[in-house]
Design an enzyme around this catalytic site. Structure first.
Site, short mmCIF file in Angstrom:
data_model
loop_
_atom_site.label_atom_id
_atom_site.label_comp_id
_atom_site.label_asym_id
_atom_site.label_seq_id
_atom_site.Cartn_x
_atom_site.Cartn_y
_atom_site.Cartn_z
N HIS A 166 0.82 -1.22 0.00
CA HIS A 166 0.00 0.00 0.00
C HIS A 166 0.85 1.27 0.00
CE1 HIS A 166 -3.57 -2.36 0.38
NE2 HIS A 166 -3.27 -2.81 1.58
N ASP A 200 -2.32 -10.43 -2.58
CA ASP A 200 -2.91 -10.01 -1.32
C ASP A 200 -4.41 -9.72 -1.54
OD1 ASP A 200 -1.91 -8.67 1.54
OD2 ASP A 200 -3.67 -7.64 0.71
N HIS A 202 -6.10 -7.27 -0.59
CA HIS A 202 -6.34 -5.86 -0.91
C HIS A 202 -5.57 -5.44 -2.17
CE1 HIS A 202 -6.87 -6.25 3.53
NE2 HIS A 202 -7.92 -5.48 3.29
N ASP A 289 -4.29 -12.82 3.31
CA ASP A 289 -5.63 -12.40 3.78
C ASP A 289 -6.73 -12.78 2.79
OD1 ASP A 289 -4.35 -10.50 2.22
OD2 ASP A 289 -4.74 -8.82 3.56
#
Ligand SMILES: [Zn+2]
Length: 345
Positions: A166, A200, A202, A289
């Site tokens: 991120h 991931d 996200h 995740d």
């Protein structure tokens, strides 16, 4: 397999983050994540745990804005200098601004809290005393894994903590400070074409930001649709890169509840794009995740599904740098990482 791990991550242990709605909760991104993964790897007969080399700041500055790096480096000492209660009072245990820069008011102010709002995208990347040291060590783990693969290893694993995908050119956010995978991919890009695959849960908004106008690093992210999930502003299917990089970024947003079958179908499309690009190296942003029982995730990939994702990626038969990203089901995290990595041995 060479595994790069540094105990410096233990120094980065903020106690809280702020969720949507302003709810202050115990932070999910905790040191236990990395120590659990390490313990699981130590149970195998193929993991060779090594400390990272120190690559200095140059490979980090090749990806991140200098002003941002300097902010991370000095933020904590500045925080202590500006407020006598900083670092000790319960409500001042971490540097976290409450004001953020709008895209049309992007003047960088001189004040510490002003710069914090300028360089932070959310309330999930608090800065504490050990944050910078941990972020540096995490980037060095990714660079060491890249170096090992460039030297001939079939694959290497960077047990990075804090995670990185991120973090953009000039922002932290979502538990990430330096974009470890992007730093490794950029380092490798001087030796040959690189594909960076982000699995991931996200969207890898930071990675998208860093390589968006580049054609020498193909970036692909498979993730929960940002129409309903963090990081909201990046990760859409129609974002394909810009300028020279047009056509070299691909997002595969997935609906809530995506299962193994649907996930693996999407993965096959991503792998086809990588084969077509024919890179010399592969970097994988390996977030766990996507696992069905992750407290922050809403898609449903099983433990066996994670192993199958690993098998299919490994079949590309590319020199591969695996970089740890998210994954917050601490009970399952070590087992999921081992199941993924073993397919590269
Ligand atoms: Zn994630």
């Amino acid at each position: 397999m060479k595994i790069f791990y540094s105990t410096a991550h233990l120094r980065h242990a903020p106690t809280f983050e702020v969720f949507d709605g302003g709810v202050r909760v115990p932070i999910f991104e905790v040191p236990e994540r990395a120590t659990r993964i390490l313990a699981a790897l130590q149970q195998t007969d193929w993991a060779e745990i090594l400390p990272p080399d120190d690559f200095g700041l140059d490979p980090i500055l090749a990806v991140h804005d200098r002003g941002y790096v300097e902010f991370l480096a000095s933020a904590w000492t500045e925080w202590l200098a500006t407020d006598p209660e900083a670092g000790t009072a319960a409500d001042k245990s971490a540097l976290l601004p409450a004001t953020f820069a709008l895209r049309n008011q992007a003047r960088r102010p001189a004040s510490l809290l002003g710069r914090a709002g300028y360089y932070m995208m959310d309330l999930s990347a608090p800065i504490v005393e050990g944050t910078y040291a941990a972020a540096l060590a995490s980037a060095n783990c990714a660079l060491s894994a890249a170096q090992a693969v460039e030297a001939g290893e079939r694959a290497a694993f960077a047990l990075c903590r804090p995670p990185g995908h991120h973090a953009g050119v000039s922002n932290c956010g979502g538990y990430c400070y330096f974009n470890n995978a992007a730093i490794a991919a950029n380092w490798l890009s001087s030796k040959g074409k690189v594909a960076l695959l982000d699995i991931d849960y996200h969207a890898g908004n930071g990675t998208q930001d860093i390589f968006y106008e580049r054609a020498d690093v193909l970036t692909i992210s498979i993730h929960a649709d940002p129409a309903f999930e963090y990081p909201h502003f990046s990760g859409y299917a129609d974002q394909h890169g810009a300028g020279a990089g047009l056509g070299f970024h691909h997002n595969f947003p997935l609906p809530s509840g995506t299962d193994d079958t649907a996930y693996l179908e999407t993965l096959n499309h991503a792998l086809d794009l990588i084969r077509e690009f024919a890179p010399s190296y592969l970097v994988i942003s390996a977030g766990m995740d996507i696992y069905t029982n992750d407290p922050l995730g809403k898609i449903k990939v099983s433990h066996e599904g994670i192993a199958e994702i690993g098998r299919r990626i490994a079949k590309l038969n590319l020199p591969s740098v695996v970089v740890m990203e998210g994954g917050y089901n601490n009970e399952a995290l070590g087992g999921n990482v081992v199941a993924f990595l073993v397919t590269f041995t």
